[in-house]
Design a protein around this motif. Structure first.
Motif, mmCIF file in Angstrom:
data_model
loop_
_atom_site.group_PDB
_atom_site.id
_atom_site.type_symbol
_atom_site.label_atom_id
_atom_site.label_comp_id
_atom_site.label_asym_id
_atom_site.label_seq_id
_atom_site.Cartn_x
_atom_site.Cartn_y
_atom_site.Cartn_z
ATOM 1 N N GLY A 13 0.777 -1.226 0.000
ATOM 2 C CA GLY A 13 0.000 0.000 0.000
ATOM 3 C C GLY A 13 0.812 1.281 0.000
ATOM 4 N N VAL A 14 0.077 2.383 -0.060
ATOM 5 C CA VAL A 14 0.661 3.710 -0.201
ATOM 6 C C VAL A 14 1.524 4.093 0.999
ATOM 7 N N LEU A 15 1.195 3.609 2.181
ATOM 8 C CA LEU A 15 1.962 3.928 3.384
ATOM 9 C C LEU A 15 2.913 2.806 3.783
ATOM 10 N N GLU A 16 3.144 1.879 2.861
ATOM 11 C CA GLU A 16 4.088 0.780 3.096
ATOM 12 C C GLU A 16 3.810 0.092 4.443
ATOM 13 N N THR A 17 2.580 -0.367 4.560
ATOM 14 C CA THR A 17 2.134 -1.042 5.776
ATOM 15 C C THR A 17 2.738 -2.437 5.859
ATOM 16 N N ASN A 18 3.170 -2.794 7.056
ATOM 17 C CA ASN A 18 3.655 -4.148 7.305
ATOM 18 C C ASN A 18 2.471 -5.068 7.570
ATOM 19 N N CYS A 19 2.146 -5.911 6.603
ATOM 20 C CA CYS A 19 1.205 -7.006 6.822
ATOM 21 C C CYS A 19 2.029 -8.197 7.288
ATOM 22 N N TRP A 20 1.630 -8.794 8.409
ATOM 23 C CA TRP A 20 2.407 -9.883 9.001
ATOM 24 C C TRP A 20 1.694 -11.219 8.813
ATOM 25 N N VAL A 33 -2.082 -10.654 9.873
ATOM 26 C CA VAL A 33 -2.259 -9.436 10.662
ATOM 27 C C VAL A 33 -2.151 -8.224 9.734
ATOM 28 N N ASP A 34 -3.208 -7.424 9.682
ATOM 29 C CA ASP A 34 -3.241 -6.151 8.952
ATOM 30 C C ASP A 34 -3.015 -6.285 7.441
ATOM 31 N N PRO A 35 -3.936 -6.911 6.720
ATOM 32 C CA PRO A 35 -3.847 -6.929 5.259
ATOM 33 C C PRO A 35 -4.279 -5.569 4.696
ATOM 34 N N GLY A 36 -3.321 -4.641 4.632
ATOM 35 C CA GLY A 36 -3.653 -3.246 4.393
ATOM 36 C C GLY A 36 -3.936 -2.871 2.956
ATOM 37 N N ASP A 37 -3.505 -3.687 1.991
ATOM 38 C CA ASP A 37 -3.733 -3.388 0.582
ATOM 39 C C ASP A 37 -3.133 -4.543 -0.222
ATOM 40 N N GLU A 38 -3.242 -4.461 -1.536
ATOM 41 C CA GLU A 38 -2.640 -5.436 -2.446
ATOM 42 C C GLU A 38 -2.999 -6.879 -2.074
ATOM 43 N N PRO A 39 -4.286 -7.201 -2.130
ATOM 44 C CA PRO A 39 -4.731 -8.517 -1.676
ATOM 45 C C PRO A 39 -4.062 -9.679 -2.404
ATOM 46 N N GLY A 40 -3.745 -9.497 -3.687
ATOM 47 C CA GLY A 40 -3.098 -10.571 -4.418
ATOM 48 C C GLY A 40 -1.759 -10.954 -3.819
ATOM 49 N N ARG A 41 -0.991 -9.962 -3.415
ATOM 50 C CA ARG A 41 0.311 -10.243 -2.802
ATOM 51 C C ARG A 41 0.142 -10.903 -1.443
ATOM 52 N N VAL A 42 -0.853 -10.465 -0.686
ATOM 53 C CA VAL A 42 -1.105 -11.091 0.615
ATOM 54 C C VAL A 42 -1.497 -12.554 0.436
ATOM 55 N N LEU A 43 -2.386 -12.809 -0.505
ATOM 56 C CA LEU A 43 -2.824 -14.187 -0.744
ATOM 57 C C LEU A 43 -1.684 -15.049 -1.269
ATOM 58 N N ASP A 44 -0.835 -14.492 -2.100
ATOM 59 C CA ASP A 44 0.324 -15.248 -2.573
ATOM 60 C C ASP A 44 1.232 -15.643 -1.407
ATOM 61 N N ALA A 45 1.334 -14.762 -0.414
ATOM 62 C CA ALA A 45 2.225 -15.015 0.725
ATOM 63 C C ALA A 45 1.729 -16.149 1.614
ATOM 64 N N VAL A 46 0.434 -16.465 1.536
ATOM 65 C CA VAL A 46 -0.115 -17.525 2.389
ATOM 66 C C VAL A 46 -0.584 -18.727 1.572
ATOM 67 N N ALA A 47 -0.173 -18.787 0.318
ATOM 68 C CA ALA A 47 -0.662 -19.859 -0.559
ATOM 69 C C ALA A 47 -0.290 -21.241 -0.043
ATOM 70 N N ASP A 62 -5.159 2.080 5.909
ATOM 71 C CA ASP A 62 -3.947 1.446 5.393
ATOM 72 C C ASP A 62 -3.661 0.093 6.039
ATOM 73 N N HIS A 63 -4.527 -0.321 6.954
ATOM 74 C CA HIS A 63 -4.394 -1.637 7.579
ATOM 75 C C HIS A 63 -5.540 -2.579 7.211
ATOM 76 N N VAL A 64 -6.538 -2.079 6.448
ATOM 77 C CA VAL A 64 -7.727 -2.904 6.212
ATOM 78 C C VAL A 64 -8.185 -2.998 4.758
ATOM 79 N N LEU A 65 -7.565 -2.274 3.838
ATOM 80 C CA LEU A 65 -8.128 -2.192 2.493
ATOM 81 C C LEU A 65 -8.226 -3.542 1.783
ATOM 82 N N ALA A 66 -7.348 -4.482 2.104
ATOM 83 C CA ALA A 66 -7.398 -5.789 1.434
ATOM 84 C C ALA A 66 -8.303 -6.782 2.145
ATOM 85 N N VAL A 67 -8.919 -6.381 3.239
ATOM 86 C CA VAL A 67 -9.722 -7.323 4.028
ATOM 87 C C VAL A 67 -10.820 -8.004 3.196
#
Length: 233
Positions: A13-20, A33-47, A62-67
């Protein structure tokens, strides 16, 4: 036998949020924890993992946009502290009124350089705000890994931090160099300082993983607490 935590950071995301991404070593069950944006990248990380839930340290945009996309794809609940319920509606109302998301002290600079990065689109798919309430001290079992939720308000009323193994995930409550941003209407400096004191009461070697930027440790930050109080932010 000690269960070791594995943490993976996905910066989004725009504020470079750390999704853990958090799970036990050798176990597939995981917490996002905190899927703030870019859902595709988050989902790839947990595939390669079996996600049990999404947890929000707080409900700023910036902590919830990909929810919505992450929850729909994985079929998991959203966990949050109930005191944060006013925060997301306030974020949306402000964005609709101004036409852009509120990025705190970074807003003016981002709008001057690239306003499209903060623009609020009326047709954007947004989180519905529904969550399972998490209480202070509650233990979340992520496979064999016990994760303790800590209510650390101040940046927002329902801010959560997580204590797991020798780690603290502090959201925007505590960063290297001080507490997260506070100011009206839904945050308060004196409250965040109480939360920071609690976090800095952990052993010195405890690693702090904030919502933005690099990690630090309790021992590194503790000597500066009085400086932060004196400066007032």
């Amino acid at each position: 036998m000690t269960v070791r935590a594995v943490l993976r950071r996905v910066v989004v995301g725009v504020l470079e949020t750390n999704c853990w991404i958090l799970h036990a070593h050798g176990d597939r069950r995981a917490l996002i924890v905190d899927p703030g944006d870019e859902p595709g990248r988050v989902l790839d990380a947990v595939a390669h993992l079996d996600v049990v839930a999404v947890l929000l340290t707080h409900a700023h945009f910036d902590h919830v946009l990909a929810v919505p996309e992450v929850v729909e794809a994985l079929g998991v609940p959203v966990l949050a502290h109930p005191a944060d319920q006013p925060v997301w509606p306030h974020e949306i109302a402000t964005a609709r009124r101004t036409g852009h998301w509120d990025a705190g002290t970074a807003t003016a600079d981002i709008l001057a350089r690239d306003p499209a990065r903060l623009a609020f689109a009326g047709d954007t798919r947004l989180w519905d705000g529904v969550s399972v309430p998490i209480a202070d001290g509650q233990i979340l079992q992520v496979g064999p890994l016990p994760v303790r939720a800590l209510h650390t308000p101040g940046h927002t009323p329902g801010g959560l931090s997580l204590a797991v193994d020798s780690h603290l995930l502090t959201g925007d409550t505590l960063f290297p160099g001080g507490p997260g941003l506070t100011g009206p209407p839904l945050s308060e400096f004196a409250v965040v300082i109480r939360s920071v004191r609690r976090l800095l009461g952990f052993p010195g070697a405890t690693r702090i993983h904030p919502g933005h930027g690099p990690d630090t440790t309790v021992a590194t930050e503790l000597p500066h607490l009085d400086e932060w109080i004196a400066r007032g932010w």
